[in-house]
Design a protein around this motif. Structure first.
Motif, mmCIF file in Angstrom:
data_model
loop_
_atom_site.group_PDB
_atom_site.id
_atom_site.type_symbol
_atom_site.label_atom_id
_atom_site.label_comp_id
_atom_site.label_asym_id
_atom_site.label_seq_id
_atom_site.Cartn_x
_atom_site.Cartn_y
_atom_site.Cartn_z
ATOM 1 N N ASN A 62 -29.076 -7.430 -1.915
ATOM 2 C CA ASN A 62 -28.651 -8.367 -2.958
ATOM 3 C C ASN A 62 -29.570 -8.172 -4.160
ATOM 4 O OD1 ASN A 62 -26.716 -9.540 -1.164
ATOM 5 N ND2 ASN A 62 -28.395 -10.658 -0.201
ATOM 6 N N GLN A 63 -29.133 -7.287 -5.076
ATOM 7 C CA GLN A 63 -30.014 -6.882 -6.179
ATOM 8 C C GLN A 63 -30.572 -8.082 -6.949
ATOM 9 O OE1 GLN A 63 -28.259 -4.170 -9.048
ATOM 10 N NE2 GLN A 63 -30.163 -3.981 -10.188
ATOM 11 N N PHE A 64 -29.732 -9.057 -7.245
ATOM 12 C CA PHE A 64 -30.185 -10.152 -8.108
ATOM 13 C C PHE A 64 -30.605 -11.390 -7.333
ATOM 14 C CE2 PHE A 64 -27.249 -7.770 -11.089
ATOM 15 C CZ PHE A 64 -28.301 -7.060 -11.652
ATOM 16 N N ASP A 65 -30.684 -11.270 -6.026
ATOM 17 C CA ASP A 65 -31.180 -12.363 -5.196
ATOM 18 C C ASP A 65 -32.468 -11.920 -4.496
ATOM 19 O OD1 ASP A 65 -30.666 -15.028 -4.102
ATOM 20 O OD2 ASP A 65 -30.434 -13.997 -2.177
ATOM 21 N N HIS A 66 -32.872 -10.669 -4.720
ATOM 22 C CA HIS A 66 -34.107 -10.118 -4.164
ATOM 23 C C HIS A 66 -34.154 -10.318 -2.650
ATOM 24 C CE1 HIS A 66 -34.673 -10.245 -8.405
ATOM 25 N NE2 HIS A 66 -34.737 -11.556 -8.410
ATOM 26 N N SER A 67 -33.015 -10.075 -2.017
ATOM 27 C CA SER A 67 -32.939 -10.300 -0.576
ATOM 28 C C SER A 67 -32.004 -9.281 0.064
ATOM 29 C CB SER A 67 -32.434 -11.721 -0.303
ATOM 30 O OG SER A 67 -31.091 -11.858 -0.734
ATOM 31 N N LEU A 68 -32.042 -9.281 1.398
ATOM 32 C CA LEU A 68 -31.142 -8.435 2.186
ATOM 33 C C LEU A 68 -30.357 -9.362 3.108
ATOM 34 C CD1 LEU A 68 -30.807 -5.272 3.256
ATOM 35 C CD2 LEU A 68 -31.917 -6.278 5.230
ATOM 36 N N SER A 69 -29.035 -9.231 3.098
ATOM 37 C CA SER A 69 -28.223 -10.060 3.990
ATOM 38 C C SER A 69 -27.812 -9.242 5.202
ATOM 39 C CB SER A 69 -26.946 -10.531 3.290
ATOM 40 O OG SER A 69 -27.251 -11.483 2.309
ATOM 41 N N VAL A 70 -27.774 -9.912 6.349
ATOM 42 C CA VAL A 70 -27.293 -9.280 7.573
ATOM 43 C C VAL A 70 -26.051 -10.042 8.012
ATOM 44 C CG1 VAL A 70 -27.917 -8.510 9.885
ATOM 45 C CG2 VAL A 70 -29.717 -8.907 8.169
ATOM 46 N N PHE A 71 -24.927 -9.320 8.096
ATOM 47 C CA PHE A 71 -23.676 -9.956 8.512
ATOM 48 C C PHE A 71 -23.323 -9.531 9.927
ATOM 49 C CE2 PHE A 71 -23.432 -10.033 3.957
ATOM 50 C CZ PHE A 71 -22.790 -11.226 3.663
ATOM 51 N N ASP A 72 -22.796 -10.477 10.689
ATOM 52 C CA ASP A 72 -22.240 -10.158 11.995
ATOM 53 C C ASP A 72 -20.770 -9.824 11.772
ATOM 54 O OD1 ASP A 72 -21.482 -10.016 14.609
ATOM 55 O OD2 ASP A 72 -21.078 -12.167 14.720
ATOM 56 N N LEU A 73 -20.362 -8.613 12.147
ATOM 57 C CA LEU A 73 -19.013 -8.194 11.800
ATOM 58 C C LEU A 73 -17.940 -8.811 12.683
ATOM 59 C CD1 LEU A 73 -19.499 -4.503 10.770
ATOM 60 C CD2 LEU A 73 -19.269 -6.530 9.343
ATOM 61 N N SER A 74 -18.330 -9.264 13.880
ATOM 62 C CA SER A 74 -17.285 -9.856 14.718
ATOM 63 C C SER A 74 -16.800 -11.161 14.100
ATOM 64 C CB SER A 74 -17.778 -10.102 16.138
ATOM 65 O OG SER A 74 -19.041 -9.551 16.336
ATOM 66 N N GLY A 75 -17.744 -11.995 13.659
ATOM 67 C CA GLY A 75 -17.330 -13.271 13.084
ATOM 68 C C GLY A 75 -17.270 -13.244 11.563
ATOM 69 N N GLY A 76 -17.897 -12.217 10.942
ATOM 70 C CA GLY A 76 -17.906 -12.117 9.492
ATOM 71 C C GLY A 76 -18.890 -13.057 8.813
#
Ligand code: HEC
Ligand code: HEC
Length: 612
Positions: free
Chosen positions: A150-164
């Motif tokens: 997340n370039q403008f949130d200075h963070s990395l998101s981790v998504f679970d693809l089964s539930g989205g």
């Protein structure tokens, strides 16, 4: 006029689509994309601007994500003809394709999202909400997870693809833009574009993440002046991470460009076992810069780096380089790398995205819609060049953006305007340019609204931005260029649009920013920073002069639009945050009446300024 553009673009699309596609279908696809692109972009863009590329495991199909005509395109890997187009509902920043045939396209915006598209029929299955500036998606098939920077949130998101759903958000460094996963899927390396802190203590970091526990292991500093990492790759054995970046010598007067005096291209190798910097080597040749290092890939035995500024590919013998390097020092010798590396010139301009399969490398050039195939061997060569759309010489802003990013304008190719003004904004560093004398470094200014808010430069010593553009070509790139190029750069800079602040809530001011808006008027800020440009275009003394400045010196009031992305602040970059501008840097109320404000009012005021 409208009709003229539409017809012209339709013709371009029809020409671009594979001849095998029935005419009616090609017109339909062209129509869909036209509709989408005209809804999102200025009428003048008939340009694809490929930003990401990948290839199917069976090596039959290339997929390319395009920024200016928002879509993912499919091309047979043997021929450069577009066979399918998957329109995206927003400007893509990257994409990943899953084994079960889904495209995960990250789209930027003040609230980014991830468009999930079914490859079989092109339907959008869902749009997952994401953070501002979502980009560089990476799939971890083993855990069914998707990582998104997340370039403008200075963070990395981790998504679970089964539930989205978003499982976790991990704070990283400033503006994460690239990531790579270790082969065993247990480690993640994230490159952060810009440095944190005041300009004289700027440090750019690479974030190393435990992809199992989803925690940050460390933010590792690039060497001094290491900035703008765009690409990261991991060695096949998982031991090393390679980060391509720029090396800025912002602490010397800008008297020359030779031998990387201002900017050089660099590669930093990180030891993922000890979590330490192993070595940094410079990628230029003694008399020929290799500016704009961008994408990185690591094959069995080769390290590949695209140079977006000089339109080349570096092919490096990785095992030989690793053997030779034994210390963590920066190797300052410009003739060092040439013993391990071949430089391959690429047709087209702005090679940014790259994918490798076996001995075939596919590289997409952003400014010319070109795809090059390089075949690796003893002597790597370009074996195919595909032009996806014809160049459009009448689009002056596009031409200007290309020139702005083109280091071949510069003497010996050492830097482009974008080397210090990435995306037309600022690198966050101070430079001692000579236009206002020597020994008084200034923080790089964002060029958003420069032409609309004369004078230019923090001392206002250039009456207009046009004047600054021409002196930039002459005195920073050390080049005598035709006036037509300067005019195109003017057109590009004038066409730049502000990006909505990530601090907005549902497109409007947050409650804190709304309160801050009142404080802005009360504290006298609006007097010199009136809406809508947030500058009175005049010079003032506001108590910010330092010991290198002329006593009582006046500074041009800067616009506050996009202040959320232009830290550090003030002409000398001495304020790391807006709060610093309002407090430690304004002890005597010379810069607005802030000394009587409560902590809450100061926070609200900062929230407002960060929302502009
Ligand atoms: C080595 C880094 C560097 C490079 C390369 C560079 N600039 Fe700049 N630029 C700066 C800095 C630093 C400032 C702010 C100087 C000041 O405030 O006195 C600036 C300011 C400007 C401004 C004035 C902005 C304003 O609103 O006041 C313009 C216009 C500009 N640059 C255009 C360009 C163009 C066009 C190029 C390429 C030909 C270029 N720059 C290359 C560092 C750079
Ligand atoms: C008298 C005119 C004046 C007033 C009043 C004023 N400013 Fe400024 N502002 C300036 C000038 C001039 C600068 C540039 C100073 C420098 O570069 O050292 C500046 C710089 C800034 C910056 C840094 C922007 C950047 O990109 O570096 C911010 C933020 C800012 N002002 C916010 C405010 C706020 C908030 C207030 C009200 C508390 C305020 N200003 C009041 C003239 C003014």
């Amino acid at each position: 006029m409208e009709l003229f553009y539409r017809n012209r673009r339709r013709a371009i699309w029809a020409a671009a689509l594979e001849s095998k596609v029935p005419h009616s279908l090609s017109l339909w696809l062209a129509g869909v994309i036209l509709m989408l692109s005209s809804a999102c972009y200025a009428e003048s863009h008939s340009w694809l601007a490929p930003c990401a590329i990948t290839i199917t495991p069976d090596e039959t199909t290339l997929y390319v994500a395009c920024v200016r005509t928002p879509a993912v395109l499919a091309l047979p890997a043997s021929r450069g003809a577009i066979s399918k187009a998957f329109p995206l509902p927003g400007q893509p920043t990257g994409f990943a394709i899953s084994e079960n045939g889904l495209i995960y396209g990250t789209c930027a915006g003040y609230k980014g999202f991830i468009s999930v598209i079914d490859l079989t029929n092109g339907t959008i299955k869902t749009n997952l909400p994401a953070r501002p500036g979502a980009c560089a998606p990476l799939l971890n098939p083993a855990t069914h997870q998707l990582f998104v920077c997340n370039q403008f949130d200075h963070s990395l998101s981790v998504f679970d693809l089964s539930g989205g759903q978003e499982l976790k958000r991990i704070p990283v460094g400033r503006e994460p833009v690239a990531a790579a996963l270790t082969p065993n899927g247990r480690g993640l390396v994230v490159a952060n574009l810009l440095a944190d802190g005041p300009a004289d203590a700027a440090v750019t970091t690479v974030s190393i993440i435990d992809a199992v526990s989803l925690t940050l292991r460390t933010n590792l500093a690039l060497p001094s002046g290491g900035i703008l990492p765009r690409g990261v790759a991991i060695s096949p054995d998982g031991r090393w991470a390679a980060v391509a970046h720029q090396r800025a010598q912002f602490n010397v007067p800008a008297t020359q460009v030779e031998m990387g005096w201002m900017n050089a291209a660099a590669l930093t190798l990180i030891d993922l076992e000890t979590l330490s910097r192993f070595a940094t080597v410079l990628l230029d040749s003694p008399d020929r810069g290799a500016a704009g290092p961008w994408a990185v890939a690591w094959t069995n035995d080769k390290l590949l780096i695209t140079h977006a500024g000089t339109h080349e590919l570096s092919v490096i013998n990785a095992p030989a380089l690793l053997t030779k390097l034994s210390s963590g020092e920066v190797n300052e010798d410009f003739s060092f790398i040439d013993a391990f590396r071949q430089r391959i010139a690429l047709p087209g301009q702005g090679p940014r995205a790259m994918v490798v399969r076996g001995d075939q490398v596919f590289i997409a050039s952003f400014f010319t819609d070109t795809i090059n195939r390089v075949t690796l061997s003893e002597k790597p060569v370009v074996t195919a060049t595909w032009q996806l759309t014809p160049n459009d010489p009448t689009d002056l802003a596009r031409e200007g953006e290309r020139l702005f990013n083109d280091a071949s304008l510069c003497r010996q190719g050492w830097q482009s305007c974008a080397s210090c003004h990435p995306d037309g904004r600022a690198d966050g560093l101070n430079w001692d340019l000579l236009n206002d004398g020597i020994g008084n470094p200034k923080n790089t200014k964002s060029l958003l609204l420069s032409h609309q808010t004369p004078p230019a430069m923090s001392l206002g010593i250039r009456d207009t931005a046009e004047h600054a553009v021409r002196s930039g070509l002459r005195n920073i790139l050390f080049a005598l260029r035709p006036e037509a190029e300067a005019r195109a750069i003017d057109a590009y800079l004038k066409s730049m649009q502000s990006y909505p602040s990530p601090h907005l809530v549902a497109g409007g001011l947050s409650p804190a920013a709304l309160r801050g808006q009142k404080v802005f008027t009360m504290a006298g800020c609006a007097q010199c920073h009136p809406a809508p440009l947030f500058t009175d275009k005049k010079r003032h003394g506001v108590g910010t002069a330092n010991t290198h400045d002329r006593p009582g010196g006046l500074f041009d009031t800067p616009t506050l639009v996009e202040a959320w992305r232009t830290a550090p602040y003030l002409h000398d970059g001495s304020a790391a945050t807006i709060q610093d501008v309002l407090t430690t840097k304004n002890p005597q109320d010379q810069h607005g009446r802030t000394s009587q404000l409560t902590a809450e009012q100061l926070a609200d005021l900062a929230a407002y300024v960060l929302s502009l």
